[in-house]
Design a protein around this motif. Sequence first.
Motif, PDB file in Angstrom:
ATOM      1  N   LEU F  59      -5.162   5.032   1.186  1.00 27.80           N
ATOM      2  CA  LEU F  59      -3.732   4.681   1.237  1.00 27.80           C
ATOM      3  C   LEU F  59      -3.487   3.508   2.186  1.00 27.80           C
ATOM      4  O   LEU F  59      -2.745   2.578   1.867  1.00 27.80           O
ATOM      5  CB  LEU F  59      -2.900   5.891   1.685  1.00 27.80           C
ATOM      6  N   LEU F  60      -4.147   3.561   3.355  1.00 27.23           N
ATOM      7  CA  LEU F  60      -4.004   2.474   4.333  1.00 27.23           C
ATOM      8  C   LEU F  60      -4.386   1.135   3.713  1.00 27.23           C
ATOM      9  O   LEU F  60      -3.647   0.143   3.816  1.00 27.23           O
ATOM     10  CB  LEU F  60      -4.900   2.779   5.546  1.00 27.23           C
ATOM     11  N   ILE F  61      -5.523   1.109   3.039  1.00 25.88           N
ATOM     12  CA  ILE F  61      -6.021  -0.133   2.445  1.00 25.88           C
ATOM     13  C   ILE F  61      -5.105  -0.591   1.315  1.00 25.88           C
ATOM     14  O   ILE F  61      -4.770  -1.772   1.212  1.00 25.88           O
ATOM     15  CB  ILE F  61      -7.484   0.053   1.971  1.00 25.88           C
ATOM     16  N   THR F  62      -4.680   0.327   0.473  1.00 30.13           N
ATOM     17  CA  THR F  62      -3.822  -0.050  -0.654  1.00 30.13           C
ATOM     18  C   THR F  62      -2.480  -0.608  -0.165  1.00 30.13           C
ATOM     19  O   THR F  62      -2.020  -1.642  -0.651  1.00 30.13           O
ATOM     20  CB  THR F  62      -3.578   1.160  -1.580  1.00 30.13           C
ATOM     21  N   ARG F  64      -1.767  -1.888   2.848  1.00 31.25           N
ATOM     22  CA  ARG F  64      -1.966  -3.146   3.566  1.00 31.25           C
ATOM     23  C   ARG F  64      -2.242  -4.288   2.586  1.00 31.25           C
ATOM     24  O   ARG F  64      -1.775  -5.410   2.782  1.00 31.25           O
ATOM     25  CB  ARG F  64      -3.142  -2.992   4.545  1.00 31.25           C
ATOM     26  N   PHE F  65      -2.972  -3.987   1.515  1.00 28.91           N
ATOM     27  CA  PHE F  65      -3.262  -4.983   0.492  1.00 28.91           C
ATOM     28  C   PHE F  65      -1.967  -5.438  -0.187  1.00 28.91           C
ATOM     29  O   PHE F  65      -1.753  -6.636  -0.398  1.00 28.91           O
ATOM     30  CB  PHE F  65      -4.224  -4.392  -0.534  1.00 28.91           C
TER      31      PHE F  65
END
Lengths: 71, 71, 71, 74, 74, 74
Positions: F59-62, F64-65
């Motif tokens: 979730l963090l990566i998605t 932030r992306f």
Amino acid sequence: QVKQQIAVANAQELLTKMTEKCFKKCIIKPGTSLDSSEQKCVAMCMDRYMDAWNLVSKAYSNRLQRERHRM
Amino acid sequence: QVKQQIAVANAQELLTKMTEKCFKKCIIKPGTSLDSSEQKCVAMCMDRYMDAWNLVSKAYSNRLQRERHRM
Amino acid sequence: QVKQQIAVANAQELLTKMTEKCFKKCIIKPGTSLDSSEQKCVAMCMDRYMDAWNLVSKAYSNRLQRERHRM
Amino acid sequence: YDLQEFLLMEKQKAQLNAQIHEFNDICWEKCMDKPGTKIDTRTETCLNNCVDRFIDVSLLITNRFAQLLQKSAM
Amino acid sequence: YDLQEFLLMEKQKAQLNAQIHEFNDICWEKCMDKPGTKIDTRTETCLNNCVDRFIDVSLLITNRFAQLLQKSAM
Amino acid sequence: YDLQEFLLMEKQKAQLNAQIHEFNDICWEKCMDKPGTKIDTRTETCLNNCVDRFIDVSLLITNRFAQLLQKSAM
């Protein structure tokens, strides 16, 4: 019948993964036969892999529910 | 033509696997060119990979025959 | 629309790979929450993974051009 | 010996090859240390045993899984 | 510049992207130790060389394989 | 409750199972040292946390992306 196909696919994937993981963990140096300690290790590894599958499955569905509540 | 397609698919899979495995084994620290010792290592690794493929293939077909006899 | 589908597929593959690689690098022992040092590590890992993607992409297209000139 | 038979046999050959690639992948990691000028006897024995033991493990797991399923169905 | 050409080009772009993902996967494992605040020169050089050497190895193996096939066909 | 609904639900179940297989693969490698006679509390806690932290990272990566994309579009 679709239901059964998915159940079969799921079991097949489980068998494939267990074979791969437990071969790696239990057969360090392949000998001329599976000795009894290797057999015991494979049986135990298989039980633990299925335990892990159930735990992971429950943890995932718990998380899905929590996320749904947040929305 | 189906036969040929399978032969090509088989060779392609072999080339892909060999490249991946031999790059991992022979190129420890990628430099500005393939030096001669890396080239020698890749050639040797490739020959051994094909040897292994033949051995594994024979071991597997032997096992299939033994299993068939048991049935 | 085909174009968009490819862009989406590409982004999805990138997200999947980043999640996998950065989880492996940053979450050594999974705790009860993502602590701030793990969050920082994931954000940094993500930036570096995209940097690497751009570098690799440029290196590959440079090589393709050099090969085309040689032919 | 007709077309359908031929296609079936070719499909089986393709599956066999896929299986050999998979075994070779696993047993290469298990048995090959540093590739030398030829495969030494120790590596050859290891590769042969690796294939047989992998199949043993696969059969053991499949049979045991079938037993567990049967027990839980009773 | 028609639809077929457009579809072909998009397909090639997709293959190119798949190839870059694969290279990035391999070279990330080879070159990236601990992700820092930026990519240092050593890692950048490693990534560049990694792509080129991987292609070298792939060409070397493919050409040598073709030679072996030709020899065995004679 | 008709056929289409049924097929959709079965498809979702299949995707859910695929996801569980993937999590189990990753978390088995992260948490399981040597398989013993039962899963000890430490391993059980690790597996539970592993699933949750993997989803957190995803979730963090998605998110932030998505933010980076938005910023670059402005």
